[in-house]
Design a protein around this motif. Structure first.
Motif, PDB file in Angstrom:
ATOM      1  N   UNK A  78       0.804  -1.212   0.000  1.00  0.00           N
ATOM      2  CA  UNK A  78       0.000   0.000   0.000  1.00  0.00           C
ATOM      3  C   UNK A  78       0.837   1.262   0.000  1.00  0.00           C
ATOM      4  N   UNK A  79       0.185   2.397   0.223  1.00  0.00           N
ATOM      5  CA  UNK A  79       0.868   3.689   0.109  1.00  0.00           C
ATOM      6  C   UNK A  79       2.011   3.891   1.103  1.00  0.00           C
ATOM      7  N   UNK A  80       2.020   3.179   2.216  1.00  0.00           N
ATOM      8  CA  UNK A  80       3.093   3.336   3.211  1.00  0.00           C
ATOM      9  C   UNK A  80       4.064   2.158   3.237  1.00  0.00           C
ATOM     10  N   UNK A  81       4.065   1.374   2.178  1.00  0.00           N
ATOM     11  CA  UNK A  81       4.942   0.198   2.115  1.00  0.00           C
ATOM     12  C   UNK A  81       6.369   0.577   2.507  1.00  0.00           C
ATOM     13  N   UNK A  82       6.943  -0.206   3.404  1.00  0.00           N
ATOM     14  CA  UNK A  82       8.301   0.038   3.870  1.00  0.00           C
ATOM     15  C   UNK A  82       8.364   0.817   5.172  1.00  0.00           C
ATOM     16  N   UNK A  83       7.232   1.361   5.621  1.00  0.00           N
ATOM     17  CA  UNK A  83       7.222   2.100   6.889  1.00  0.00           C
ATOM     18  C   UNK A  83       7.353   1.112   8.050  1.00  0.00           C
ATOM     19  N   UNK A  84       8.083   1.511   9.089  1.00  0.00           N
ATOM     20  CA  UNK A  84       8.276   0.666  10.258  1.00  0.00           C
ATOM     21  C   UNK A  84       7.838   1.421  11.507  1.00  0.00           C
ATOM     22  N   UNK A  85       7.538   0.685  12.545  1.00  0.00           N
ATOM     23  CA  UNK A  85       7.136   1.321  13.793  1.00  0.00           C
ATOM     24  C   UNK A  85       6.605   0.305  14.763  1.00  0.00           C
ATOM     25  N   UNK A  86       5.500   0.673  15.416  1.00  0.00           N
ATOM     26  CA  UNK A  86       4.962  -0.208  16.435  1.00  0.00           C
ATOM     27  C   UNK A  86       3.450  -0.126  16.490  1.00  0.00           C
ATOM     28  N   UNK A  87       2.905  -1.088  17.214  1.00  0.00           N
ATOM     29  CA  UNK A  87       1.479  -1.162  17.449  1.00  0.00           C
ATOM     30  C   UNK A  87       1.296  -1.411  18.932  1.00  0.00           C
ATOM     31  N   UNK A  88       0.375  -0.678  19.536  1.00  0.00           N
ATOM     32  CA  UNK A  88       0.074  -0.863  20.951  1.00  0.00           C
ATOM     33  C   UNK A  88      -1.393  -1.251  21.099  1.00  0.00           C
ATOM     34  N   UNK A  89      -1.668  -2.058  22.117  1.00  0.00           N
ATOM     35  CA  UNK A  89      -3.053  -2.434  22.387  1.00  0.00           C
ATOM     36  C   UNK A  89      -3.219  -2.719  23.871  1.00  0.00           C
ATOM     37  N   UNK A  90      -4.394  -2.365  24.363  1.00  0.00           N
ATOM     38  CA  UNK A  90      -4.747  -2.540  25.764  1.00  0.00           C
ATOM     39  C   UNK A  90      -6.199  -2.980  25.822  1.00  0.00           C
ATOM     40  N   UNK A  91      -6.490  -4.074  26.543  1.00  0.00           N
ATOM     41  CA  UNK A  91      -7.878  -4.525  26.587  1.00  0.00           C
ATOM     42  C   UNK A  91      -8.773  -3.550  27.340  1.00  0.00           C
ATOM     43  N   UNK A  92      -9.911  -3.276  26.752  1.00  0.00           N
ATOM     44  CA  UNK A  92     -10.973  -2.537  27.434  1.00  0.00           C
ATOM     45  C   UNK A  92     -11.875  -3.574  28.092  1.00  0.00           C
ATOM     46  N   UNK A  93     -12.185  -4.613  27.325  1.00  0.00           N
ATOM     47  CA  UNK A  93     -12.919  -5.780  27.820  1.00  0.00           C
ATOM     48  C   UNK A  93     -12.213  -6.993  27.213  1.00  0.00           C
ATOM     49  N   UNK A  94     -11.576  -7.812  28.046  1.00  0.00           N
ATOM     50  CA  UNK A  94     -10.712  -8.897  27.593  1.00  0.00           C
ATOM     51  C   UNK A  94     -11.286  -9.650  26.402  1.00  0.00           C
ATOM     52  N   UNK A  95     -10.506  -9.694  25.339  1.00  0.00           N
ATOM     53  CA  UNK A  95     -10.801 -10.355  24.068  1.00  0.00           C
ATOM     54  C   UNK A  95     -11.959  -9.738  23.288  1.00  0.00           C
ATOM     55  N   UNK A  96     -12.772  -8.888  23.893  1.00  0.00           N
ATOM     56  CA  UNK A  96     -13.921  -8.305  23.188  1.00  0.00           C
ATOM     57  C   UNK A  96     -13.597  -6.960  22.551  1.00  0.00           C
ATOM     58  N   UNK A  97     -12.830  -6.128  23.248  1.00  0.00           N
ATOM     59  CA  UNK A  97     -12.491  -4.818  22.681  1.00  0.00           C
ATOM     60  C   UNK A  97     -11.163  -4.325  23.241  1.00  0.00           C
ATOM     61  N   UNK A  98     -10.463  -3.553  22.414  1.00  0.00           N
ATOM     62  CA  UNK A  98      -9.154  -3.025  22.771  1.00  0.00           C
ATOM     63  C   UNK A  98      -9.065  -1.554  22.389  1.00  0.00           C
ATOM     64  N   UNK A  99      -8.304  -0.803  23.175  1.00  0.00           N
ATOM     65  CA  UNK A  99      -7.883   0.542  22.803  1.00  0.00           C
ATOM     66  C   UNK A  99      -6.496   0.367  22.207  1.00  0.00           C
ATOM     67  N   UNK A 100      -6.236   0.984  21.063  1.00  0.00           N
ATOM     68  CA  UNK A 100      -4.960   0.720  20.421  1.00  0.00           C
ATOM     69  C   UNK A 100      -4.424   1.911  19.645  1.00  0.00           C
ATOM     70  N   UNK A 101      -3.206   1.746  19.162  1.00  0.00           N
ATOM     71  CA  UNK A 101      -2.533   2.753  18.350  1.00  0.00           C
ATOM     72  C   UNK A 101      -1.606   2.050  17.371  1.00  0.00           C
TER      73      UNK A 101
END
Length: 179
Positions: free
Chosen positions: A150-173
């Motif tokens: 896609x348009x950002x091919x080659x971009x590197x970084x990270x992904x963060x996630x925190x459960x709001x409700x275990x396995x059902x929903x997460x807050x992320x970045x």
């Protein structure tokens, strides 16, 4: 992405070159340099925060959906919708988690990897070790992320996630940059 195959046994000049190429692509720059700090240009930066992930499907060999009784044999396949804070659909994730071992504190360590497909055509591959007990307790986890298409091919970084409700929903970045 083109594949580079270099002949020769391990420990050769080809191995050294391969290591240098990988380091050049993956190691973050030591501060953006002038006159053209490509990292900060809008087309080279994906900065998605305050994301909401909502469960689409969850398949695990452990019947304990709340994650209170993990085992070393645990494996899970998950899918989530990815939305911004206003509820606008941005894409979807599909991931696989597998317990690896018990950590030094008796907690379980797992490897989690996923594909993230954004509606703009960006495809991101993630992967990393997470502390399952801390994640289940509500703590944020961070894993590496790379845009593979896609348009950002080659971009590197990270992904963060925190459960709001275990396995059902997460807050992320998801934060990626391209050099």
């Amino acid at each position: 992405m083109a594949s580079i195959t270099l002949p020769g046994p391990l420990g050769t000049a080809a191995d050294t070159l391969r290591g240098w190429l990988l380091a050049r692509l993956a190691v973050p720059p030591f501060g953006p340099t002038e006159p053209a700090p490509a990292v900060g240009e809008p087309e080279n930066l994906l900065y998605l925060t305050d994301l909401i992930e909502t469960l689409v499907s969850y398949d695990s060999n452990n019947p304990d959906f709340d994650g209170a009784t993990p085992t070393l044999d645990d494996r899970a396949h998950v899918r989530y919708e990815l939305r911004d804070r206003d509820g606008v659909l941005l894409g979807a994730t599909e991931g696989i988690g597998r317990m690896l071992r018990k950590g030094p504190e008796g907690n379980f360590l797992a490897y989690f990897s996923e594909w993230i497909r954004l509606l703009d055509g960006t495809v991101i591959r993630t992967g990393g070790v997470v502390d399952d007990a801390r994640l289940t307790a509500g703590e944020q986890q961070t894993i590496k992320a790379v845009a593979v298409a896609g348009p950002l091919r080659g971009a590197i970084g990270f992904r963060q996630f925190r459960p709001v409700e275990t396995h059902k929903s997460y807050a992320s970045a998801i934060i990626l940059y391209r050099r």
